[in-house]
Design a protein around this motif. Structure first.
Motif, PDB file in Angstrom:
ATOM      1  N   ASP A 126      52.686  48.551  64.875  1.00 24.73           N
ATOM      2  CA  ASP A 126      52.927  47.396  65.619  1.00 24.73           C
ATOM      3  C   ASP A 126      51.940  46.140  65.155  1.00 24.73           C
ATOM      4  O   ASP A 126      51.499  45.353  65.882  1.00 24.73           O
ATOM      5  CB  ASP A 126      52.576  47.590  67.226  1.00 24.73           C
ATOM      6  N   GLY A 158      59.482  49.874  67.374  1.00 25.20           N
ATOM      7  CA  GLY A 158      59.937  48.945  68.363  1.00 25.20           C
ATOM      8  C   GLY A 158      59.254  47.613  67.368  1.00 25.20           C
ATOM      9  O   GLY A 158      58.164  47.319  67.219  1.00 25.20           O
ATOM     10  N   HIS A 159      60.238  46.727  67.085  1.00 26.59           N
ATOM     11  CA  HIS A 159      59.782  45.673  66.305  1.00 26.59           C
ATOM     12  C   HIS A 159      60.434  44.531  67.329  1.00 26.59           C
ATOM     13  O   HIS A 159      61.656  44.311  67.476  1.00 26.59           O
ATOM     14  CB  HIS A 159      60.516  45.352  64.932  1.00 26.59           C
ATOM     15  N   THR A 170      56.726  48.087  72.679  1.00 25.41           N
ATOM     16  CA  THR A 170      58.207  47.517  72.545  1.00 25.41           C
ATOM     17  C   THR A 170      58.989  48.485  72.923  1.00 25.41           C
ATOM     18  O   THR A 170      59.999  48.347  73.654  1.00 25.41           O
ATOM     19  CB  THR A 170      58.627  46.938  71.167  1.00 25.41           C
ATOM     20  N   ARG A 187      48.767  49.448  74.582  1.00 21.53           N
ATOM     21  CA  ARG A 187      48.219  49.825  73.605  1.00 21.53           C
ATOM     22  C   ARG A 187      46.874  49.759  73.471  1.00 21.53           C
ATOM     23  O   ARG A 187      46.212  49.218  74.166  1.00 21.53           O
ATOM     24  CB  ARG A 187      48.654  49.000  72.250  1.00 21.53           C
TER      25      ARG A 187
HETATM   26 MG    MG Z   1      56.347  48.171  66.945  1.00 17.69          MG
END
Ligand code: MG
Ligand code: GDP
Ligand code: IMO
Length: 428
Positions: free
Chosen positions: A13, A40-41, A298, A304
């Motif tokens: 991330d 997850g972008h 994401t 996080r």
């Molecule tokens: Mg990510």
């Protein structure tokens, strides 16, 4: 012409998606070489947000051919849902190529991921529950299902039955859950065959031909250095090779073709899931980073874990990946702090360590040694040159650059595609 590798320097991330998207405009191919839909972008283009999981971030650039390499594990349901989502938003996805050697996440591996985590209890990894670990385990155990198997019904059935022979025993007798019927699995996988067929290719060969023809190829990692199966904080890692070496095995491009390795480093640290994290903050500063940096996953939406930047980790990433250039992202998030601590070393039982300790137990109780740099208050999100940054923000970047041992070629000052300062061209 070159193959360029792009990796995450920390625990994921870092903003790889944004950096890939940025470069995607000028490269011919973007290849995802590891991981699956655990990634997850988030990419923001003209204020529009795109969340990508399985597709390479190059898919958002019209002239770029996105490739899913052999090192990826593919959940076909997710692949088509993601493609449909992009098609509905007017993105042309017709160029996508999928390696015939990539492995497929069978439905029983999603189940096994979840029940294994439950079984581990407080020793769990905190996986994304997408079936990543069990699918890579099948690959190594030589009972995996590959993309090409979907086009040979008899082979597919044999392979699914072979895999389920053992798995159903485990599911029923160890985890006390229902056994899985081979027929249903085969039926589900076959239902994707027709749509998948035109995308499937010998991607290694296509990439070699592209390189020979003078095209640029960008190899984009999912996850990051400290989540790498070999070089990360094992066992609190993902199950694939997320470092630069993995770019070659996961794409079929030889190391001699790679000319540059770009690592993405967030201006602070985050981690999702379990595992050691020396600079983690449990106070208001941690909350500040989470809120200001919008540090919520994401993929799973989990908050996080946040902490200060760790240049021992950065140096390690430089070494393991052979980093030639860093992109520091999210520098804007640090705006407004009076002091910005930078971890320069660890104290482990009274001994100073400037390199990553080789023992995981030592890493677990490493105490960060901080250098406190002065903060800045000015909004930097509109800065487009290094010189426009406040002096203290410049000093922060220069000190981190010195400590991590490779040049910082670009700096992210906001989520938007244009919110970046390029100090050295990332492509030349
Ligand atoms: Mg990510
Ligand atoms: P990836 O998995 O490495 O691609 O990163 P993620 O997309 O999971 O997380 C990075 C987040 O930071 C995304 O929401 C991006 O839109 C955002 N982002 C990327 N670069 C910057 C930056 O320089 N500043 C800010 N504020 N946000 C950024
Ligand atoms: P991107 O590409 C952050 C973490 C999970 C868990 C561990 C193992 O967006 O940077 P897995 O499902 O892979 O078996 O989970 O790895 N993890 C990530 N953390 N970013 C990611 O991807 C991640 N992919 C996996 O949270 O701790």
């Amino acid at each position: 012409m070159p193959a360029i590798v792009l990796v995450g320097a920390q625990w994921g991330d870092e903003g790889k998606g944004k950096a890939t998207d940025l470069m995607g405009r000028d490269v011919d191919y973007v290849v995802k070489f590891n991981g699956g839909n655990n990634a997850g972008h988030t990419v923001v283009i003209d204020g529009e947000k795109y969340a990508l999981h399985l597709l390479p971030s190059g898919i958002l650039s019209p002239n770029c051919t996105p490739v899913i390499g052999n090192g990826v594990v593919i959940d076909l349901e997710v692949l088509f849902a993601e493609l449909d989502g992009l098609i509905a938003r007017g993105v042309d996805v017709s160029k996508l190529r999928v390696s015939s050697n990539a492995h497929v996440i069978a439905p029983y591996n999603r189940t096994l991921d979840k029940v294994t985590e439950r079984f581990l209890g407080k020793r769990k990894i905190g996986t994304t529950g997408r079936g990543i670990g069990p699918t890579y385990a099948d690959k190594m155990n030589r009972v995996g299902i590959r993309v090409q198997d979907i086009f040979d019904q008899s082979i597919l059935r044999q392979k699914v039955e072979a895999a389920l022979g053992l798995k159903n025993q485990v599911l029923a007798k160890v985890y006390n859950t229902r056994a899985v019927e081979a027929d249903r699995v085969v039926e589900e996988l076959l239902s994707y065959a027709e749509r998948l067929a035109p995308m499937v290719a010998d991607t290694s060969l296509e990439l070699e031909q592209a390189l020979d023809a003078g095209k640029n190829v960008l190899l984009e990692a999912g996850q990051a250095t400290l989540l790498d199966i070999d070089h990360g904080t094992y066992p609190f890692v993902t199950s694939s090779s997320a470092t630069a070496g993995g770019a070659c095995t996961g794409s079929g491009i030889p190391p001699t073709r790679v000319t540059r390795v770009i690592a993405i480093l967030k201006a602070y640290s985050t981690r999702v899931g379990e595992g050691p994290f020396p600079t983690e903050l449990f106070d208001d500063d941690g909350e500040f980073l989470r809120k200001t940096g919008q540090e919520y996953g994401t993929t799973t939406g989990r908050p996080r874990r946040c902490g200060w930047v760790d240049t021992v980790v950065g140096r390690y990433a430089t070494r393991i990946n052979g980093v030639t250039d860093f992109v520091i992202t999210k520098l804007d998030v640090l705006t407004g702090l009076k002091k910005v601590p930078v971890c320069v070393a660890y104290d482990i039982d009274g001994v100073r360590h400037e390199q990553m300790p080789p023992s995981q137990s030592d890493f677990h109780h490493a105490t960060p040694v901080y250098e406190e740099l002065d903060g800045w208050w000015e909004d930097i999100s509109d800065c487009r040159t290094f010189e426009e940054l406040p002096a203290n923000a410049q000093a922060y970047v220069l000190r981190v650059e010195e400590l991590i041992g490779a040049r910082v070629s670009a700096i992210g000052v906001g989520p938007g595609r244009e919110q970046i300062i390029e100090r050295h061209a990332l492509l030349d």
